[in-house]
Design an enzyme around this catalytic site. Structure first.
Site, PDB file in Angstrom:
ATOM      1  N   MET A  30      95.709 -41.314  47.848  1.00 45.20           N
ATOM      2  CA  MET A  30      95.437 -41.978  46.566  1.00 45.20           C
ATOM      3  C   MET A  30      95.595 -40.962  45.423  1.00 45.20           C
ATOM      4  SD  MET A  30      92.658 -44.939  47.182  1.00 45.20           S
ATOM      5  CE  MET A  30      91.183 -43.964  47.189  1.00 45.20           C
ATOM      6  N   LEU A  33      95.413 -34.694  44.472  1.00 46.88           N
ATOM      7  CA  LEU A  33      95.527 -33.984  45.754  1.00 46.88           C
ATOM      8  C   LEU A  33      94.769 -32.662  45.772  1.00 46.88           C
ATOM      9  CD1 LEU A  33      99.334 -34.599  46.376  1.00 46.88           C
ATOM     10  CD2 LEU A  33      97.390 -36.052  46.991  1.00 46.88           C
ATOM     11  N   HIS A  34      94.379 -32.271  46.974  1.00 45.02           N
ATOM     12  CA  HIS A  34      93.722 -30.980  47.199  1.00 45.02           C
ATOM     13  C   HIS A  34      94.324 -30.362  48.463  1.00 45.02           C
ATOM     14  CE1 HIS A  34      91.508 -33.225  50.197  1.00 45.02           C
ATOM     15  NE2 HIS A  34      91.082 -34.071  49.271  1.00 45.02           N
ATOM     16  N   HIS A  37      95.047 -32.503  51.533  1.00 46.54           N
ATOM     17  CA  HIS A  37      96.273 -33.316  51.535  1.00 46.54           C
ATOM     18  C   HIS A  37      97.487 -32.452  51.873  1.00 46.54           C
ATOM     19  CE1 HIS A  37      93.770 -35.782  48.620  1.00 46.54           C
ATOM     20  NE2 HIS A  37      94.130 -36.691  49.504  1.00 46.54           N
ATOM     21  N   GLN A  62      90.806 -51.834  47.977  1.00 41.60           N
ATOM     22  CA  GLN A  62      89.796 -51.183  48.810  1.00 41.60           C
ATOM     23  C   GLN A  62      88.562 -50.770  48.016  1.00 41.60           C
ATOM     24  OE1 GLN A  62      92.699 -47.970  49.951  1.00 41.60           O
ATOM     25  NE2 GLN A  62      90.906 -46.671  49.928  1.00 41.60           N
ATOM     26  N   LYS A 150      88.316 -36.495  57.818  1.00 44.99           N
ATOM     27  CA  LYS A 150      87.130 -36.635  56.959  1.00 44.99           C
ATOM     28  C   LYS A 150      86.768 -38.112  56.803  1.00 44.99           C
ATOM     29  CE  LYS A 150      86.597 -36.895  52.813  1.00 44.99           C
ATOM     30  NZ  LYS A 150      85.800 -37.599  51.894  1.00 44.99           N
ATOM     31  N   ASP A 151      87.806 -38.950  56.699  1.00 43.16           N
ATOM     32  CA  ASP A 151      87.572 -40.395  56.616  1.00 43.16           C
ATOM     33  C   ASP A 151      87.639 -40.948  58.044  1.00 43.16           C
ATOM     34  OD1 ASP A 151      87.537 -40.917  53.609  1.00 43.16           O
ATOM     35  OD2 ASP A 151      89.324 -39.720  53.855  1.00 43.16           O
ATOM     36  N   SER A 186      87.471 -33.349  48.941  1.00 40.09           N
ATOM     37  CA  SER A 186      87.628 -34.765  48.621  1.00 40.09           C
ATOM     38  C   SER A 186      87.999 -34.870  47.149  1.00 40.09           C
ATOM     39  CB  SER A 186      86.290 -35.484  48.852  1.00 40.09           C
ATOM     40  OG  SER A 186      86.301 -36.744  48.198  1.00 40.09           O
TER      41      SER A 186
END
Ligand code: PAF
Length: 286
Positions: A30, A33-34, A37, A62, A150-151, A186
């Site tokens: 989405m 980015l970090h 990603h 969502q 993480k998700d 995140s």
């Protein structure tokens, strides 16, 4: 790096890669980015993908009413620079109307694994995720798609959907990337400032305590989850949503001592809702 905004353009690119015998890796995001990603792009390459495409789309379906859809952080230029540096070959950046045109009415619902945990407080979440990921698979035509652990519940939902719908995509789980102090990376960490940022460490501290108990030989999921829960509850700036031990594959409850379990936590800290997890098995913890 090629940039596409319409589904047909992205499909044409994917068709050309497949026709040339190239293996496509897809990294759905989405945006904002970090390093986590960036690691997904690298992992797709390590999994033998000749071309990696990323998608950037803040998916409205969502998010529930009152959630952070409007204020979700966005920075297209920075994201594109990061993806270029990471070696992505293509980026799909559709608008809302490209994904959900006027009259749109088709949704994917993954029943059981979407319930409980994050599904309780965010009832729209996994229906929206499953729907958009199915659509991104049809547009990006990947051989492999990489998602962050993480998700964790999202990953379980996507795996279930792929199995149930016979989608010909290999799902790869990428380890959670953490800040130096343990906080899971995140895009929503952006909401955290000052004391809230410090307080947010309570989630990973709780999980690391759970890991230590497990490594010392504790196998009772209730006791391990309670220890993690107590750490989050002791943090006055955090409001615990859940801290639970579940079966790593099904996410179903564990009925007794177990050599494999995933501890999942969710809490609100200031304006951010944060999630994290750790999987404990044998002598290991990931
Ligand atoms: O994890 C995310 O960033 C999103 O939920 C995803 C998988 C890109 C679907 O919108």
């Amino acid at each position: 790096m090629e940039i596409f905004r319409r589904p047909g353009e992205m499909q044409a690119w994917a068709d050309a890669q497949r026709a040339a015998g190239r293996r496509i890796g897809l990294v759905p995001t989405m945006g904002y980015l970090h390093e986590g990603h960036v690691s997904l792009v690298r992992i797709a390459r390590e999994r033998g993908c000749d071309r990696v495409a990323a998608t950037i789309f803040v998916n409205p379906t969502q998010f529930g009413p009152g959630e952070d859809y409007e204020r979700y952080p966005r920075d297209e230029e920075r994201d594109l620079a990061m993806l270029r540096a990471a070696g992505a070959a293509a980026v799909y950046l559709p608008g809302v109307r490209d994904v959900y045109p006027e009259g749109y009415q088709t949704f994917v619902e993954v029943a059981e694994v979407s319930r409980g945990l994050c599904g309780d407080s965010r009832p729209a979440l996994f229906r929206g995720v499953a729907t958009v990921v199915a659509k991104l698979f049809h547009v990006g035509k990947p051989h492999v798609a990489v998602f962050g652990e993480k998700d964790y519940q999202q990953l379980a939902v996507i795996r279930r959907m792929v199995r149930d719908l016979d989608l010909d995509v290999e799902i790869v789980a990428a380890p959670t990337v953490r800040e130096a102090d343990g906080l899971a990376m995140s895009s929503r960490n952006q909401y955290l400032e000052g004391e809230d940022r410090k307080a947010a460490r309570c989630l990973s501290r709780g999980l690391f305590l759970a890991r230590n108990l497990f490594l010392e030989g504790e196998r009772d999921p209730t006791r391990i989850a309670s220890a993690a829960r107590a750490v989050v509850e002791a943090e006055t700036r955090a409001t615990l949503e859940y801290a639970e031990a579940r079966d790593p594959e099904t996410l179903g409850p564990l009925r007794g001592p177990s050599d494999r379990m995933t501890i999942l936590v969710a809490a609100r800290v200031g304006p951010a809702r944060l999630i994290d997890n750790i999987t404990l098995q044998g002598g290991e913890a990931t």
